[in-house]
Scaffold this active site. Structure first.
Site, PDB file in Angstrom:
ATOM      1  N   PHE A 136      29.667  39.696  48.651  1.00 23.63           N
ATOM      2  CA  PHE A 136      29.173  38.675  49.586  1.00 23.63           C
ATOM      3  C   PHE A 136      29.515  37.246  49.168  1.00 23.63           C
ATOM      4  CE2 PHE A 136      25.616  38.354  46.547  1.00 23.63           C
ATOM      5  CZ  PHE A 136      25.407  36.988  46.532  1.00 23.63           C
ATOM      6  N   LYS A 183      37.052  46.351  54.045  1.00 26.21           N
ATOM      7  CA  LYS A 183      35.620  46.353  54.360  1.00 26.21           C
ATOM      8  C   LYS A 183      35.011  45.070  53.811  1.00 26.21           C
ATOM      9  CE  LYS A 183      31.826  47.606  52.347  1.00 26.21           C
ATOM     10  NZ  LYS A 183      30.903  46.564  52.838  1.00 26.21           N
ATOM     11  N   GLU A 208      28.831  43.451  54.225  1.00 27.55           N
ATOM     12  CA  GLU A 208      28.026  43.490  55.461  1.00 27.55           C
ATOM     13  C   GLU A 208      27.184  42.233  55.611  1.00 27.55           C
ATOM     14  OE1 GLU A 208      27.767  45.254  52.762  1.00 27.55           O
ATOM     15  OE2 GLU A 208      25.797  46.134  52.419  1.00 27.55           O
ATOM     16  N   SER A 267      29.212  44.268  42.117  1.00 28.21           N
ATOM     17  CA  SER A 267      28.401  44.412  40.913  1.00 28.21           C
ATOM     18  C   SER A 267      28.965  45.519  40.016  1.00 28.21           C
ATOM     19  CB  SER A 267      26.964  44.743  41.308  1.00 28.21           C
ATOM     20  OG  SER A 267      26.966  45.926  42.081  1.00 28.21           O
ATOM     21  N   CYS A 269      31.031  34.893  40.213  1.00 22.13           N
ATOM     22  CA  CYS A 269      31.230  35.800  39.079  1.00 22.13           C
ATOM     23  C   CYS A 269      31.711  35.028  37.859  1.00 22.13           C
ATOM     24  CB  CYS A 269      32.233  36.881  39.436  1.00 22.13           C
ATOM     25  SG  CYS A 269      33.890  36.247  39.664  1.00 22.13           S
ATOM     26  N   GLU A 271      22.597  40.015  34.753  1.00 25.36           N
ATOM     27  CA  GLU A 271      23.257  39.025  35.608  1.00 25.36           C
ATOM     28  C   GLU A 271      22.239  38.595  36.671  1.00 25.36           C
ATOM     29  OE1 GLU A 271      26.331  40.409  38.341  1.00 25.36           O
ATOM     30  OE2 GLU A 271      27.386  38.508  38.128  1.00 25.36           O
TER      31      GLU A 271
HETATM   32  P1  NAD Z   1      27.537  44.670  45.525  1.00 27.80           P
HETATM   33  O1  NAD Z   1      28.045  45.527  44.420  1.00 27.80           O
HETATM   34  O2  NAD Z   1      26.128  44.826  45.944  1.00 27.80           O
HETATM   35  O3  NAD Z   1      28.407  44.929  46.864  1.00 27.80           O
HETATM   36  C1  NAD Z   1      29.809  44.868  46.836  1.00 27.80           C
HETATM   37  C2  NAD Z   1      30.361  45.781  47.914  1.00 27.80           C
HETATM   38  O4  NAD Z   1      29.960  47.127  47.652  1.00 27.80           O
HETATM   39  C3  NAD Z   1      29.830  45.438  49.297  1.00 27.80           C
HETATM   40  O5  NAD Z   1      30.897  45.501  50.211  1.00 27.80           O
HETATM   41  C4  NAD Z   1      28.772  46.492  49.571  1.00 27.80           C
HETATM   42  O6  NAD Z   1      28.698  46.861  50.920  1.00 27.80           O
HETATM   43  C5  NAD Z   1      29.212  47.681  48.740  1.00 27.80           C
HETATM   44  N1  NAD Z   1      28.095  48.432  48.148  1.00 27.80           N
HETATM   45  C6  NAD Z   1      26.882  47.951  47.764  1.00 27.80           C
HETATM   46  N2  NAD Z   1      26.135  48.921  47.220  1.00 27.80           N
HETATM   47  C7  NAD Z   1      26.875  50.054  47.262  1.00 27.80           C
HETATM   48  C8  NAD Z   1      26.656  51.391  46.837  1.00 27.80           C
HETATM   49  N3  NAD Z   1      25.516  51.756  46.276  1.00 27.80           N
HETATM   50  N4  NAD Z   1      27.646  52.286  47.023  1.00 27.80           N
HETATM   51  C9  NAD Z   1      28.819  51.937  47.595  1.00 27.80           C
HETATM   52  N5  NAD Z   1      29.081  50.667  48.002  1.00 27.80           N
HETATM   53  C10 NAD Z   1      28.128  49.738  47.844  1.00 27.80           C
HETATM   54  O7  NAD Z   1      27.885  43.159  45.140  1.00 27.80           O
HETATM   55  P2  NAD Z   1      27.475  41.836  45.926  1.00 27.80           P
HETATM   56  O8  NAD Z   1      26.017  41.621  45.744  1.00 27.80           O
HETATM   57  O9  NAD Z   1      28.041  41.842  47.283  1.00 27.80           O
HETATM   58  O10 NAD Z   1      28.286  40.746  45.096  1.00 27.80           O
HETATM   59  C11 NAD Z   1      27.809  40.174  43.914  1.00 27.80           C
HETATM   60  C12 NAD Z   1      28.385  40.848  42.705  1.00 27.80           C
HETATM   61  O11 NAD Z   1      29.803  40.814  42.748  1.00 27.80           O
HETATM   62  C13 NAD Z   1      28.001  40.169  41.402  1.00 27.80           C
HETATM   63  O12 NAD Z   1      27.706  41.142  40.447  1.00 27.80           O
HETATM   64  C14 NAD Z   1      29.258  39.407  41.013  1.00 27.80           C
HETATM   65  O13 NAD Z   1      29.398  39.139  39.640  1.00 27.80           O
HETATM   66  C15 NAD Z   1      30.300  40.344  41.504  1.00 27.80           C
HETATM   67  N6  NAD Z   1      31.574  39.673  41.691  1.00 27.80           N
HETATM   68  C16 NAD Z   1      32.531  39.888  40.758  1.00 27.80           C
HETATM   69  C17 NAD Z   1      33.742  39.235  40.861  1.00 27.80           C
HETATM   70  C18 NAD Z   1      34.793  39.438  39.804  1.00 27.80           C
HETATM   71  O14 NAD Z   1      35.862  38.866  39.947  1.00 27.80           O
HETATM   72  N7  NAD Z   1      34.532  40.212  38.754  1.00 27.80           N
HETATM   73  C19 NAD Z   1      33.978  38.365  41.932  1.00 27.80           C
HETATM   74  C20 NAD Z   1      32.984  38.185  42.884  1.00 27.80           C
HETATM   75  C21 NAD Z   1      31.769  38.847  42.743  1.00 27.80           C
END
Ligand code: NAD
Length: 491
Positions: free
Chosen positions: A158, A182, A185, A235, A290, A391
């Protein structure tokens, strides 16, 4: 949480499949909010495995002709896309601010970074070139060409709605692959706009597709036999899940996970010039980066001055609706995430950290329903405390003073995440030592947000990255291509 209540006044998004916006088979929906005002601005359909299959079929159908399209012609589509993005630059930034909450300046910065990825991918005719050697044996030559993989998928988080998808889309398609995205959401609106613009650039139907949704879409992408490669950003827990599930299904995977970034301040740091940069690292985008600083590690005597300046910098921020001029920090993404961040602050207090600036009380008078958390500063945090380990992904700085650089490096090494880290110093020797021994793979020297530009590899190590090839730059080209070796002899 999904909200199945029908709301006729709020627009439900469609998927983009085979060059058209199409209704999904979803029966569940996710409400998209403007986090600054707490109002619903759209509904994301939680698409099904059948929706994923429809997109993969469209992408599969489009692949043969697209891979046969000369690479310079594919790049021409991206040149046009870049021009469209520039023409709609401010509009896209405003959508990002509305769906995500970051300030307009921050949104503009993220759109700029996304466009830079498109620019770098335009170099594919050079970047994609192979190599060869004649007479590897008498009369036998060997040539290597890079070929596209097929249908590739990407799953976005997000926090950078307009930028993170661009880490993948331009590199995937310019190398001749077709693509299914994708978006998160929580923030699907800027992607809808950007794909609308891409559609105006003579891109054949089916080369780029969007499937909106949540975890069911992710799992269906991991499992689908028609998808050859999956890129994920989010994450750590989900990154690990996607890496395991998609590699188990035989796919090439790059999965970027969460972070806990250590920012080290040496006694010889130029604090006068650095504190603004440090504060921006912790509080920019409300800490939802991140690459955001999370643990502030002053060394020796510099602790007191770092602490006092950090407190002053946090107190000077203007929290509010990022769309309004003068606001320097917006809300966090959702009411749920606000509760989570507030919970961490409470845990910090309960576990004995010293709270110097308390963001729990922050209110924005003209935005009473926004998801605001004020900048927060803790001192005397240890990595054994919850706030020193997890985090938080919010505007919370945890100060952990140590005596030596070695101790600071040991702290970082003890953490399972290793995304980014920074050192503030005037000593080349200290900077060199730090960079050499840092576990994180993106290192800033007097830089607070160590974000590699689009022509360099982006990605962390340990629990912050699962895979081999990182994101964009030459790694992006490598990820999206297979190296075919032809060994030939002519009689
Ligand atoms: P998230 O893991 O909750 O969601 C990421 C994606 O995975 C979304 O599209 C979501 O729909 C999907 N998703 C969520 N839960 C799921 C599950 N149980 N099973 C399958 N798919 C699932 O992450 P977020 O809250 O959208 O983003 C924040 C996180 O992203 C933070 O941890 C941040 O550090 C990380 N991030 C990392 C980088 C990097 O370069 N390492 C860059 C941006 C964000």
């Amino acid at each position: 949480m999904p909200d199945v209540a029908a709301r006729r006044d709020v627009q439900t998004l469609d998927n983009f499949v085979g060059g058209r916006w199409v209704q999904t088979r979803a029966t569940d929906f996710f409400d998209v909010h403007n986090p600054a005002v707490g109002e619903i601005i759209g509904r994301t359909p939680l698409s099904t495995a059948a929706d994923v299959d429809a997109a993969v079929q469209a992408a599969t159908l489009a692949f043969p002709a697209w891979r046969d399209t000369p690479v310079n012609a594919r790049a021409q589509v991206l040149y046009k896309f870049k021009a469209r993005l520039e023409a709609h630059f401010d509009e896209i930034a405003r959508i990002v601010t509305t769906e995500h909450g970051k300030t307009l300046d921050e949104a503009r910065g993220s759109v700029r970074r996304g466009i830079e990825c498109v620019e770098v991918a335009c170099g594919a005719p050079s970047l994609m070139q192979g190599f060869g050697l004649e007479d590897i044996a008498s009369g036998i030559d060997c040539h290597v060409v890079r070929q596209p993989l097929g249908v590739c998928a990407a799953i976005a988080p997000f926090n950078f709605p307009a930028m993170v998808p661009m880490w993948f889309l331009p590199f995937a398609i310019v190398t001749g692959n077709t693509f299914v995205l994708k978006p998160s959401e929580q923030v699907p609106l800027s992607q809808r706009k950007m794909v609308d613009l891409l559609q105006q650039c003579d891109l054949p139907a089916g080369v780029v597709n969007i499937v909106n949704g949540g975890r069911d879409v992710v799992d269906a992408m991991c499992d689908h036999p028609g998808i050859r490669a999956v890129s994920f950003v989010g994450s750590t827990a989900v990154a690990k899940h996607v890496y395991q599930r998609a590699t188990h299904a035989g796919k090439r995977v790059q999965a970027l996970g969460g972070a806990k970034n250590f920012v080290v301040v040496m006694p010889d740091a130029d604090l006068e010039r650095s504190i603004g940069i440090i504060s921006e690292s912790f509080y920019g985008c409300a800490g939802e980066r991140c690459l955001a600083g999370s643990m502030l590690v002053p060394i020796g005597d510099v602790h007191r001055e770092t602490r006092d300046r950090m407190v002053a910098a946090a107190q000077a921020l203007k929290v509010g609706d990022g769309a309004q001029p003068g606001v320097t920090m917006g809300p966090v993404i959702s009411a749920r995430h606000r509760e989570r961040v507030l919970g961490y602050i409470e845990k910090g207090v309960a576990e004995g950290a010293k709270l110097l600036v308390d963001g729990r009380q922050t209110r924005v008078a003209d935005r009473p329903n926004g998801y605001f958390v004020g900048p927060t500063v803790f001192d005397e945090v240890s990595t054994k405390m919850t706030i020193g380990h997890d985090e938080i992904f919010g505007p919370v700085a945890s100060m952990c003073p140590v005596k030596t650089l070695d101790e600071a490096i040991a702290l970082m090494k003890s953490h399972p995440n290793a995304n980014a880290t920074s050192i503030f110093t005037s000593s080349g020797k200290a900077a060199r030592e730090f960079s050499k021994h840092a576990t994180a793979s993106m290192v800033g020297v007097n830089i607070g947000v160590a974000a590699p530009m689009a022509y360099f590899p982006f990605g962390g190590a340990k629990d912050s990255f699962f895979g081999d090839l990182k994101v964009h730059g030459r790694d992006g080209i490598e990820f999206y291509t297979d190296k075919k070796v032809t060994i030939s002899r002519w009689f």
